[in-house]
Scaffold this motif. Structure first.
Motif, mmCIF file in Angstrom:
data_model
loop_
_atom_site.group_PDB
_atom_site.id
_atom_site.type_symbol
_atom_site.label_atom_id
_atom_site.label_comp_id
_atom_site.label_asym_id
_atom_site.label_seq_id
_atom_site.Cartn_x
_atom_site.Cartn_y
_atom_site.Cartn_z
ATOM 1 N N LEU A 18 0.867 -1.174 0.000
ATOM 2 C CA LEU A 18 0.000 0.000 0.000
ATOM 3 C C LEU A 18 0.900 1.220 0.000
ATOM 4 N N SER A 19 0.670 2.103 -0.932
ATOM 5 C CA SER A 19 1.431 3.341 -1.035
ATOM 6 C C SER A 19 0.461 4.505 -0.971
ATOM 7 N N VAL A 20 0.844 5.546 -0.240
ATOM 8 C CA VAL A 20 -0.005 6.733 -0.217
ATOM 9 C C VAL A 20 0.281 7.644 -1.405
ATOM 10 N N ASP A 21 1.195 7.211 -2.253
ATOM 11 C CA ASP A 21 1.459 7.949 -3.488
ATOM 12 C C ASP A 21 0.473 7.507 -4.567
ATOM 13 N N PRO A 22 0.221 8.400 -5.537
ATOM 14 C CA PRO A 22 -0.595 7.974 -6.670
ATOM 15 C C PRO A 22 0.154 6.897 -7.466
ATOM 16 N N GLN A 25 3.248 7.579 -9.534
ATOM 17 C CA GLN A 25 4.552 7.766 -8.892
ATOM 18 C C GLN A 25 5.271 6.443 -8.602
ATOM 19 N N HIS A 26 4.558 5.328 -8.661
ATOM 20 C CA HIS A 26 5.142 4.035 -8.280
ATOM 21 C C HIS A 26 6.346 3.659 -9.132
ATOM 22 N N ALA A 27 6.291 3.920 -10.427
ATOM 23 C CA ALA A 27 7.414 3.549 -11.302
ATOM 24 C C ALA A 27 8.682 4.300 -10.903
ATOM 25 N N LYS A 28 8.538 5.573 -10.537
ATOM 26 C CA LYS A 28 9.708 6.373 -10.145
ATOM 27 C C LYS A 28 10.350 5.821 -8.880
ATOM 28 N N TRP A 29 9.561 5.640 -7.823
ATOM 29 C CA TRP A 29 10.212 5.177 -6.602
ATOM 30 C C TRP A 29 10.540 3.702 -6.648
ATOM 31 N N ILE A 33 14.146 2.305 -5.570
ATOM 32 C CA ILE A 33 14.341 1.126 -4.703
ATOM 33 C C ILE A 33 15.275 0.136 -5.385
ATOM 34 N N GLU A 34 15.060 -0.085 -6.676
ATOM 35 C CA GLU A 34 15.929 -1.016 -7.396
ATOM 36 C C GLU A 34 17.382 -0.527 -7.398
ATOM 37 N N GLU A 35 17.584 0.753 -7.610
ATOM 38 C CA GLU A 35 18.940 1.300 -7.637
ATOM 39 C C GLU A 35 19.620 1.245 -6.263
ATOM 40 N N THR A 36 18.857 1.479 -5.209
ATOM 41 C CA THR A 36 19.469 1.529 -3.869
ATOM 42 C C THR A 36 19.449 0.193 -3.139
ATOM 43 N N MET A 45 0.863 -3.312 -5.980
ATOM 44 C CA MET A 45 0.845 -2.138 -5.113
ATOM 45 C C MET A 45 -0.488 -1.421 -5.278
ATOM 46 N N ILE A 46 -1.049 -1.030 -4.168
ATOM 47 C CA ILE A 46 -2.276 -0.242 -4.159
ATOM 48 C C ILE A 46 -1.890 1.218 -3.964
ATOM 49 N N GLY A 47 -2.414 2.092 -4.791
ATOM 50 C CA GLY A 47 -2.218 3.526 -4.613
ATOM 51 C C GLY A 47 -3.336 4.079 -3.738
#
Length: 170
Positions: A18-22, A25-29, A33-36, A45-47
Protein backbone atom coordinates in the motif's frame (compact mmCIF):
# COMPACT_ATOMS: atom_id res chain seq x y z
CA UNK A 1 10.26 -7.55 0.51
CA UNK A 2 10.98 -8.09 -3.16
CA UNK A 3 14.26 -9.84 -2.42
CA UNK A 4 12.61 -12.43 -0.15
CA UNK A 5 9.35 -12.77 -2.08
CA UNK A 6 10.26 -16.38 -3.01
CA UNK A 7 10.11 -17.21 0.72
CA UNK A 8 6.55 -15.90 0.88
CA UNK A 9 5.66 -17.76 -2.34
CA UNK A 10 7.04 -21.00 -0.86
CA UNK A 11 4.62 -20.58 2.06
CA UNK A 12 1.65 -19.82 -0.19
CA UNK A 13 1.53 -16.22 1.07
CA UNK A 14 0.59 -13.35 -1.23
CA UNK A 15 2.21 -9.95 -0.76
CA UNK A 16 0.50 -6.68 -1.54
CA UNK A 17 1.82 -3.20 -0.84
CA UNK A 18 0.00 0.00 0.00
CA UNK A 19 1.43 3.34 -1.04
CA UNK A 20 0.00 6.73 -0.22
CA UNK A 21 1.46 7.95 -3.49
CA UNK A 22 -0.60 7.97 -6.67
CA UNK A 23 0.02 4.96 -8.92
CA UNK A 24 1.71 7.28 -11.42
CA UNK A 25 4.55 7.77 -8.89
CA UNK A 26 5.14 4.03 -8.28
CA UNK A 27 7.41 3.55 -11.30
CA UNK A 28 9.71 6.37 -10.15
CA UNK A 29 10.21 5.18 -6.60
CA UNK A 30 10.31 1.53 -7.73
CA UNK A 31 13.33 2.51 -9.83
CA UNK A 32 14.84 4.27 -6.78
CA UNK A 33 14.34 1.13 -4.70
CA UNK A 34 15.93 -1.02 -7.40
CA UNK A 35 18.94 1.30 -7.64
CA UNK A 36 19.47 1.53 -3.87
CA UNK A 37 18.36 -1.94 -2.74
CA UNK A 38 19.20 -4.06 -5.77
CA UNK A 39 15.68 -5.24 -6.54
CA UNK A 40 12.43 -3.48 -7.48
CA UNK A 41 9.07 -4.28 -5.91
CA UNK A 42 7.74 -7.43 -7.60
CA UNK A 43 4.29 -7.59 -6.05
CA UNK A 44 1.05 -5.65 -6.53
CA UNK A 45 0.85 -2.14 -5.11
CA UNK A 46 -2.28 -0.24 -4.16
CA UNK A 47 -2.22 3.53 -4.61
CA UNK A 48 -3.95 5.38 -1.77
CA UNK A 49 -3.31 9.08 -2.54
CA UNK A 50 -6.42 10.19 -0.64
CA UNK A 51 -5.14 8.25 2.42
CA UNK A 52 -8.54 6.60 2.86
CA UNK A 53 -7.21 3.03 3.23
CA UNK A 54 -4.29 4.11 5.41
CA UNK A 55 -6.60 6.01 7.76
CA UNK A 56 -9.31 3.33 7.74
CA UNK A 57 -6.83 0.79 9.13
CA UNK A 58 -5.07 3.17 11.50
CA UNK A 59 -1.83 3.35 9.51
CA UNK A 60 -1.76 7.15 9.54
CA UNK A 61 -3.21 9.58 12.08
CA UNK A 62 -6.49 11.31 11.25
CA UNK A 63 -4.58 14.61 11.20
CA UNK A 64 -2.53 13.48 8.17
CA UNK A 65 -4.67 15.51 5.80
CA UNK A 66 -6.78 14.23 2.95
CA UNK A 67 -4.17 13.70 0.25
CA UNK A 68 -0.53 12.84 -0.27
CA UNK A 69 -0.15 15.82 -2.64
CA UNK A 70 2.24 18.52 -1.50
CA UNK A 71 3.80 16.53 1.32
CA UNK A 72 7.56 16.80 1.54
CA UNK A 73 10.27 14.65 3.10
CA UNK A 74 10.11 16.94 6.15
CA UNK A 75 6.41 16.38 6.81
CA UNK A 76 5.72 13.14 4.99
CA UNK A 77 4.78 10.09 6.97
CA UNK A 78 4.75 6.77 5.15
CA UNK A 79 2.63 3.76 5.89
CA UNK A 80 4.82 1.63 8.19
CA UNK A 81 2.41 -1.15 9.11
CA UNK A 82 2.59 -4.84 8.28
CA UNK A 83 -0.64 -6.85 8.31
CA UNK A 84 -0.86 -10.62 8.06
CA UNK A 85 -4.33 -11.68 6.96
CA UNK A 86 -5.36 -15.32 7.26
CA UNK A 87 -7.19 -17.48 4.74
CA UNK A 88 -10.37 -16.63 6.68
CA UNK A 89 -9.82 -12.95 5.67
CA UNK A 90 -9.26 -11.91 9.31
CA UNK A 91 -6.27 -9.89 10.47
CA UNK A 92 -3.95 -12.23 12.37
CA UNK A 93 -1.04 -9.86 13.03
CA UNK A 94 -0.34 -6.13 12.93
CA UNK A 95 3.16 -4.76 13.29
CA UNK A 96 3.61 -0.99 13.42
CA UNK A 97 7.08 0.42 12.87
CA UNK A 98 8.26 3.94 13.63
CA UNK A 99 9.67 5.93 10.72
CA UNK A 100 13.17 5.53 12.14
CA UNK A 101 13.10 1.72 12.25
CA UNK A 102 13.30 -0.65 9.30
CA UNK A 103 10.79 -3.47 9.11
CA UNK A 104 11.93 -7.00 10.02
CA UNK A 105 10.60 -9.37 7.38
CA UNK A 106 12.49 -12.31 8.90
CA UNK A 107 10.16 -11.85 11.88
CA UNK A 108 7.14 -11.71 9.58
CA UNK A 109 8.24 -15.03 8.01
CA UNK A 110 8.78 -16.53 11.49
CA UNK A 111 5.26 -15.53 12.53
CA UNK A 112 3.79 -16.95 9.32
CA UNK A 113 5.66 -20.22 9.90
CA UNK A 114 4.28 -20.34 13.44
CA UNK A 115 0.73 -19.57 12.33
CA UNK A 116 0.82 -22.21 9.59
CA UNK A 117 2.27 -24.81 11.96
CA UNK A 118 -0.16 -24.10 14.77
CA UNK A 119 -3.14 -24.06 12.39
CA UNK A 120 -2.32 -27.60 11.28
CA UNK A 121 -1.24 -29.05 14.64
CA UNK A 122 -2.65 -28.44 18.10
CA UNK A 123 0.48 -26.72 19.39
CA UNK A 124 1.75 -23.28 20.31
CA UNK A 125 5.17 -21.84 19.61
CA UNK A 126 7.10 -20.42 22.58
CA UNK A 127 8.96 -17.14 22.77
CA UNK A 128 11.73 -16.80 20.17
CA UNK A 129 10.63 -20.04 18.47
CA UNK A 130 12.24 -20.81 15.14
CA UNK A 131 11.38 -23.54 12.65
CA UNK A 132 12.57 -26.86 14.07
CA UNK A 133 12.48 -25.81 17.73
CA UNK A 134 10.34 -27.57 20.30
CA UNK A 135 6.69 -26.55 20.64
CA UNK A 136 4.06 -26.67 23.37
CA UNK A 137 0.95 -28.85 23.28
CA UNK A 138 -2.10 -26.61 23.54
CA UNK A 139 -3.84 -26.53 26.91
CA UNK A 140 -7.09 -27.47 25.17
CA UNK A 141 -5.58 -30.89 24.35
CA UNK A 142 -6.20 -33.31 27.22
CA UNK A 143 -3.42 -35.59 28.42
CA UNK A 144 -5.34 -38.55 26.99
CA UNK A 145 -5.53 -36.88 23.56
CA UNK A 146 -1.88 -35.83 23.81
CA UNK A 147 -0.88 -39.47 24.45
CA UNK A 148 -2.59 -40.41 21.19
CA UNK A 149 -0.96 -37.59 19.23
CA UNK A 150 2.45 -37.80 20.92
CA UNK A 151 2.93 -41.44 22.02
CA UNK A 152 6.63 -40.76 22.61
CA UNK A 153 5.58 -38.48 25.49
CA UNK A 154 6.63 -34.95 26.39
CA UNK A 155 8.63 -32.88 28.85
CA UNK A 156 6.44 -31.10 31.40
CA UNK A 157 8.23 -28.58 33.63
CA UNK A 158 4.68 -27.67 34.78
CA UNK A 159 1.46 -29.62 34.15
CA UNK A 160 0.29 -26.89 31.78
CA UNK A 161 3.58 -26.75 29.82
CA UNK A 162 3.93 -29.91 27.73
CA UNK A 163 6.91 -29.61 25.41
CA UNK A 164 7.33 -31.81 22.34
CA UNK A 165 9.50 -31.74 19.21
CA UNK A 166 7.98 -29.72 16.41
CA UNK A 167 5.75 -31.85 14.15
CA UNK A 168 7.55 -32.45 10.85
CA UNK A 169 4.66 -32.23 8.41
CA UNK A 170 3.22 -28.79 7.98
Amino acid sequence: MARIKPEFDKRGVKIIGLSVDPITQHAKWSKDIEETQGVAPNFPMIGDPDLSVAKLYGMLPASSGSTSDGRTAADNQTVRNVFVIGPDKKIKLILVYPMSTGRNFDEVLRVIDSMQLTAKHRVATPVNWKDGDDVIILGSVSDDEAKQIYPQGWKAPRPYIRIVPQPKSW
